[in-house]
Write a protein that holds these residues in place. Structure first.
Motif, mmCIF file in Angstrom:
data_model
loop_
_atom_site.group_PDB
_atom_site.id
_atom_site.type_symbol
_atom_site.label_atom_id
_atom_site.label_comp_id
_atom_site.label_asym_id
_atom_site.label_seq_id
_atom_site.Cartn_x
_atom_site.Cartn_y
_atom_site.Cartn_z
ATOM 1 N N SER A 42 62.582 -49.962 -17.862
ATOM 2 C CA SER A 42 63.281 -48.877 -18.552
ATOM 3 C C SER A 42 62.463 -47.612 -18.362
ATOM 4 C CB SER A 42 63.419 -49.185 -20.042
ATOM 5 O OG SER A 42 62.133 -49.247 -20.652
ATOM 6 N N VAL A 43 63.105 -46.465 -18.589
ATOM 7 C CA VAL A 43 62.359 -45.207 -18.532
ATOM 8 C C VAL A 43 61.255 -45.201 -19.569
ATOM 9 C CG1 VAL A 43 62.520 -42.719 -18.913
ATOM 10 C CG2 VAL A 43 64.261 -43.876 -17.545
ATOM 11 N N SER A 44 61.550 -45.685 -20.769
ATOM 12 C CA SER A 44 60.537 -45.662 -21.833
ATOM 13 C C SER A 44 59.320 -46.495 -21.468
ATOM 14 C CB SER A 44 61.128 -46.130 -23.162
ATOM 15 O OG SER A 44 61.583 -47.468 -23.080
ATOM 16 N N GLU A 45 59.500 -47.554 -20.690
ATOM 17 C CA GLU A 45 58.341 -48.363 -20.296
ATOM 18 C C GLU A 45 57.417 -47.577 -19.375
ATOM 19 O OE1 GLU A 45 57.429 -53.016 -19.226
ATOM 20 O OE2 GLU A 45 59.276 -52.140 -18.426
ATOM 21 N N PHE A 70 61.016 -54.009 -11.713
ATOM 22 C CA PHE A 70 61.117 -52.626 -12.175
ATOM 23 C C PHE A 70 62.372 -51.970 -11.616
ATOM 24 C CE2 PHE A 70 59.267 -52.335 -7.997
ATOM 25 C CZ PHE A 70 59.705 -51.128 -7.469
ATOM 26 N N ARG A 71 62.723 -50.852 -12.211
ATOM 27 C CA ARG A 71 63.714 -49.927 -11.677
ATOM 28 C C ARG A 71 63.122 -48.531 -11.552
ATOM 29 N NH1 ARG A 71 69.781 -48.357 -14.097
ATOM 30 N NH2 ARG A 71 69.936 -46.365 -12.957
ATOM 31 N N PHE A 72 62.189 -48.213 -12.444
ATOM 32 C CA PHE A 72 61.632 -46.870 -12.530
ATOM 33 C C PHE A 72 60.140 -46.906 -12.220
ATOM 34 C CE2 PHE A 72 65.060 -47.492 -15.584
ATOM 35 C CZ PHE A 72 65.948 -46.486 -15.231
ATOM 36 N N VAL A 73 59.628 -45.824 -11.608
ATOM 37 C CA VAL A 73 58.197 -45.705 -11.329
ATOM 38 C C VAL A 73 57.744 -44.303 -11.711
ATOM 39 C CG1 VAL A 73 56.371 -45.788 -9.596
ATOM 40 C CG2 VAL A 73 58.307 -47.354 -9.418
ATOM 41 N N ARG A 74 56.656 -44.253 -12.465
ATOM 42 C CA ARG A 74 56.030 -42.972 -12.796
ATOM 43 C C ARG A 74 54.743 -42.828 -11.990
ATOM 44 N NH1 ARG A 74 54.558 -40.358 -18.761
ATOM 45 N NH2 ARG A 74 53.071 -38.802 -17.975
ATOM 46 N N ILE A 75 54.556 -41.635 -11.411
ATOM 47 C CA ILE A 75 53.365 -41.311 -10.624
ATOM 48 C C ILE A 75 52.681 -40.113 -11.264
ATOM 49 C CG2 ILE A 75 52.486 -40.676 -8.344
ATOM 50 C CD1 ILE A 75 55.150 -41.776 -7.171
ATOM 51 N N ASP A 76 51.391 -40.242 -11.599
ATOM 52 C CA ASP A 76 50.613 -39.151 -12.198
ATOM 53 C C ASP A 76 49.301 -38.973 -11.440
ATOM 54 O OD1 ASP A 76 51.850 -38.422 -15.057
ATOM 55 O OD2 ASP A 76 52.043 -40.586 -14.768
ATOM 56 N N PHE A 128 55.083 -48.850 -13.535
ATOM 57 C CA PHE A 128 56.388 -49.418 -13.227
ATOM 58 C C PHE A 128 57.096 -49.749 -14.537
ATOM 59 C CE2 PHE A 128 53.738 -50.267 -9.583
ATOM 60 C CZ PHE A 128 54.572 -50.107 -8.496
ATOM 61 N N GLY A 129 58.413 -49.563 -14.571
ATOM 62 C CA GLY A 129 59.146 -49.853 -15.796
ATOM 63 C C GLY A 129 60.526 -50.413 -15.529
#
Length: 586
Positions: free
Chosen positions: A126-129, A166-172, A123-124
Motif C-alpha cells: 500500500s502507499v501507506s506502507e 509490493f506494488r509501490f516503491v519509495r526512493i529517498d 517497498f509497500g
C-alpha cells in the motif's frame, strides 16, 4: 551388502539434491550441482508518480514513466535528478499498477561526484506502507522479506535490489549534499510463465474481476514453492494450500509446484509430528491429496504418499477418545476463530470425519482395504457425536461439509446470518462451499460480490490475508496517501499475526471464490479421477449468462450457459476427447 547399502545411500542423496549442471557453459564442467529457476523475470515501468517531497530537490521525475532498456549509457537524456541539501532529503513514490513479487532495477547516470550514493528503498503493498517506519507502532516490519533498507547505487551503472511482494516503491536520498541521476527505475517481476487454461466470464463484471483476482493472487504465490503470501510469510503452510490448490486445479491444471510443496511438507514433518505444528494442517494434507487425485488422476504420485498417508491416518485415529476428536499440537482452524475453543473443537471434530472419509477413499485406491475399513469405522463412530459450532461460521461450515449438521440448518442458523459479517478470507471458501451444499447459491454469489468485492473497492489487485467490511466505512484506498480524518485500511486494522502493516495483501488462502465460481456457477464437478467424467450443472442465480473454460489432463472443457426468457438454461459444452460430460441433474 555394504556396497549395496552405499549405492542406496548415493541414490537417495541424488534423488533429493538439485540436479547436476544442465545447459551451463562448458567451463563449469559436469559436476556442478545446480537448480534451474522455474520462474521468469519481466521488467515493468511505473504507471504514475504517487507522491514526491516538496521543494526543488527533484526534477524530471516523469522520465521514470518512460519505457526503459536496463542499460546505462553516455547520452545523458531523460534523467530524473534527486538533489539533497543540508536537512533536505528528496524522495518519491512509484506505482507499478499491480501487486507483484520481485524487486527493482535502478539505472544511474553520471553526476560529477563518482562515489556510490546511498538511497533508502521502501517497498509497500500500500502507499501507506511505503511511508512507514519499521517500528512497533505501525506494524511495518522486515520479517521474512526485506522491504525497508538502505543500499548504495553506483555511478553510471545498474543496481538490482529487493525480493518481496509490493506494488509501490519509495526512493529517498540518505546523505546530505548528494545528487542522484536516475535514468530508470523498473520493477523486476518474478513469476511462473503459465497459461490461464481455466477462465470465467459472466454478465457481472464484478464477479469476473473477482475470479481473475483470485487466480492472480495464487499465481503470484506459485514461486519456487507454493507460498502463503509474497510479502509475509513466504512459507509453505499446508492449510493455506488447500484453497490455493483448488484454485490451481481450476485455473492452471497440473503444476509441479504443488507436488514439490506437498512433498516438502511431508519430508520435514516426520510422524508423529504435525505439519506446521498444527494438527488440522496434517488433515488438510490428506484432503489435498484426495482432491488432487480427483482432479489430476496421477496414481503414480499418489503411491509415493502411501506409506506416510497410512501412518498419518493411524496417528489421527489414535487421537479419538469417547468418539470425539482429542487432537494435540496447536489446535487451530483460522485466526478469527482462534479465541473460540468450542468452535475449534467442533471444527476439528468435523475435519477428522472429512479426513477419515478422504483417507478411506485414498486407501481403497491404493489397495489398502484394511486401513480403508478402519477409517470408515472410525468416521462412523465420530458421527455419533455432534458438537456445537458456538456461533462460528468457520465451524458451522465444516459441520455442514462433514455431514454432521444438515447444510440448510447450518446456513439458516449461522452462515447466512448478518450477510458477510464474521467472514474470513481463508475459511470464507468453506463457508461458500457449505452455502452451495445448502442450495443457497444466490446468497453465496452476493457474499462474493460484497466481501471480496469490498477489497477491490479499496484498491486491491490481489486478495488479502484478512478483511472485514466494517474497515471500509471511513477508509482511504491502498492507492492513496491517507488524508487527515480518514482510516488507513492497511495500517489501522487487522489482528493476531497480521496486525496493521504486517498484514499481507496478497494471500493465496483468500482465492476461494475463483475455485467456487468455476465449480458452482460455471458448474463443473469432477466425478471420476483425472476429470474423465465431469458433471456440469450451472447455478446462475441472478446472472444472465456465464461462459468459461475448465482445465483437465486431456485439455480444456469449453462451456457457455445462457438464461432464456422462460428461466431455463441453454448450455453449450465442448469437451476434449477422453472427458465424458454427464447430465447436470444426475
Amino acid at each position: 551388502m555394504k556396497k549395496l547399502l552405499a549405492l542406496l545411500i548415493c541414490l537417495f542423496y541424488l534423488e533429493n539434491q538439485p540436479i547436476l549442471a544442465q545447459n551451463l557453459p562448458p567451463i563449469f564442467g559436469t559436476n556442478v550441482i545446480s537448480e534451474k529457476d522455474a520462474r521468469i523475470k519481466q521488467y515493468l515501468t511505473a504507471t504514475r508518480i504517487v507522491w514526491k517531497t516538496s521543494g526543488t530537490g527533484i526534477s524530471g521525475e516523469q522520465n521514470l514513466l518512460r519505457p526503459g532498456t536496463g542499460q546505462a549509457d553516455l547520452v545523458h537524456q531523460n534523467i530524473c535528478t534527486l538533489t539533497s541539501k543540508e536537512g533536505e532529503k528528496p524522495g518519491l513514490i512509484l506505482d507499478f499498477g499491480k501487486e507483484i513479487q520481485g524487486g527493482i532495477q535502478l539505472v544511474t547516470d553520471q553526476p560529477s561526484d563518482h562515489r556510490p550514493i546511498k538511497i533508502r528503498l521502501r517497498f509497500g503493498e500500500s502507499v501507506s506502507e511505503t511511508m512507514s517506519e519499521v517500528d512497533t507502532v505501525s506494524g511495518a516490519t522486515n520479517d521474512h522479506a526485506m522491504r525497508d533498507f538502505v543500499i548504495e547505487v553506483p555511478w553510471l551503472g545498474v543496481m538490482q535490489a529487493g525480493n518481496t511482494g509490493f506494488r509501490f516503491v519509495r526512493i529517498d536520498l540518505v546523505d546530505d549534499n548528494r545528487e542522484l541521476q536516475l535514468k530508470e527505475a523498473r520493477a523486476i517481476f518474478e513469476y511462473r510463465d503459465l497459461d490461464y487454461v481455466g477462465s470465467f466470464k459472466s454478465s457481472d463484471e464484478r464477479l469476473n474481476t473477482i475470479w481473475n483476482t483470485g487466480a492472480y493472487t495464487v499465481h503470484l504465490n506459485m514461486q519456487q514453492f507454493l507460498w502463503d503470501g509474497i510479502k509475509r510469510d513466504r512459507l509453505v503452510w499446508v492449510g493455506d494450500m488447500h484453497p490455493e490448490i483448488m484454485t490451481i486445479n481450476s485455473v492452471f491444471g497440473k503444476n509441479e509446484v504443488v507436488a514439490k510443496s506437498l512433498d516438502q511438507a511431508r519430508d520435514i514433518t516426520p510422524l508423529p509430528g504435525w505439519m506446521n505444528g498444527i494438527s488440522a494442517y496434517s488433515m488438510w494434507w490428506v484432503l489435498i491429496h484426495r482432491d488432487l487425485y480427483k482432479y489430476q488422476g496421477d496414481k503414480q504420485y499418489l503411491k509415493k504418499q502411501q506409506k506416510y498417508l497410512v501412518a498419518l491416518l493411524d496417528l489421527l485415529m489414535s487421537k479419538i477418545k469417547d468418539n470425539k476428536e482429542n487432537l494435540d499440537g496447536t489446535r487451530f482452524l483460522d485466526w478469527p476463530s482462534s479465541e473460540n475453543p468450542k468452535a475449534i473443537h467442533a471444527g476439528l471434530h468435523a475435519m477428522m470425519i472429512m479426513t477419515l472419509d478422504a483417507g478411506a477413499e485414498l486407501c481403497t485406491i491404493l489397495d489398502e482395504p484394511a486401513q480403508a475399513q478402519k477409517c470408515r469405522a472410525a468416521s462412523t463412530n465420530l458421527k455419533l457425536y455432534v458438537p456445537d459450532a458456538n456461533g462460528s461460521k468457520q465451524a458451522a461450515a465444516l459441520l455442514a461439509l462433514s455431514g454432521l449438521v444438515p447444510a440448510q440448518k447450518a446456513n439458516s442458523e449461522v452462515l447466512a446470518v448478518d450477510g458477510c459479517m464474521r467472514m474470513s478470507t481463508f475459511y470464507g471458501y468453506y463457508m461458500l462451499q457449505a452455502r452451495a451444499k445448502a442450495g443457497d447459491y444466490q446468497g453465496a454469489i452476493d457474499c462474493i460480490r460484497n466481501y471480496w468485492g469490498g477489497m477491490l473497492d479499496m484498491g486491491a489487485t490481489t486478495f488479502w490475508e484478512d478483511f472485514d467490511l466494517d474497515w471500509t466505512k471511513n477508509a482511504a484506498p491502498i492507492t492513496e496517501i491517507v488524508p487527515e480524518g480518514k482510516d488507513d485500511i492497511h495500517g489501522d486494522f487487522g489482528a493476531y499475526c497480521y496486525k496493521n502493516l504486517r498484514h499481507s495483501l496478497c494471500h493465496g488462502w483468500a482465492s476461494g471464490p475463483t475455485a467456487w465460481l468455476s465449480e458452482h456457477v460455471l458448474g463443473v464437478t469432477v466425478l471420476e479421477a483425472g476429470c474423465k467424467t465431469v458433471r456440469i450443472r450451472p447455478n446462475l442465480g441472478d446472472l444472465k449468462w456465464v461462459e468459461g473454460t475448465f482445465p483437465t489432463p486431456m485439455g480444456a472443457v469449453k462451456i457457455r450457459h445462457e438464461k432464456l426468457a422462460n428461466g431455463k438454461i441453454k448450455s453449450t459444452i465442448d469437451a476434449p476427447k477422453g472427458v465424458k460430460v454427464v447430465d447436470g441433474n444426475l
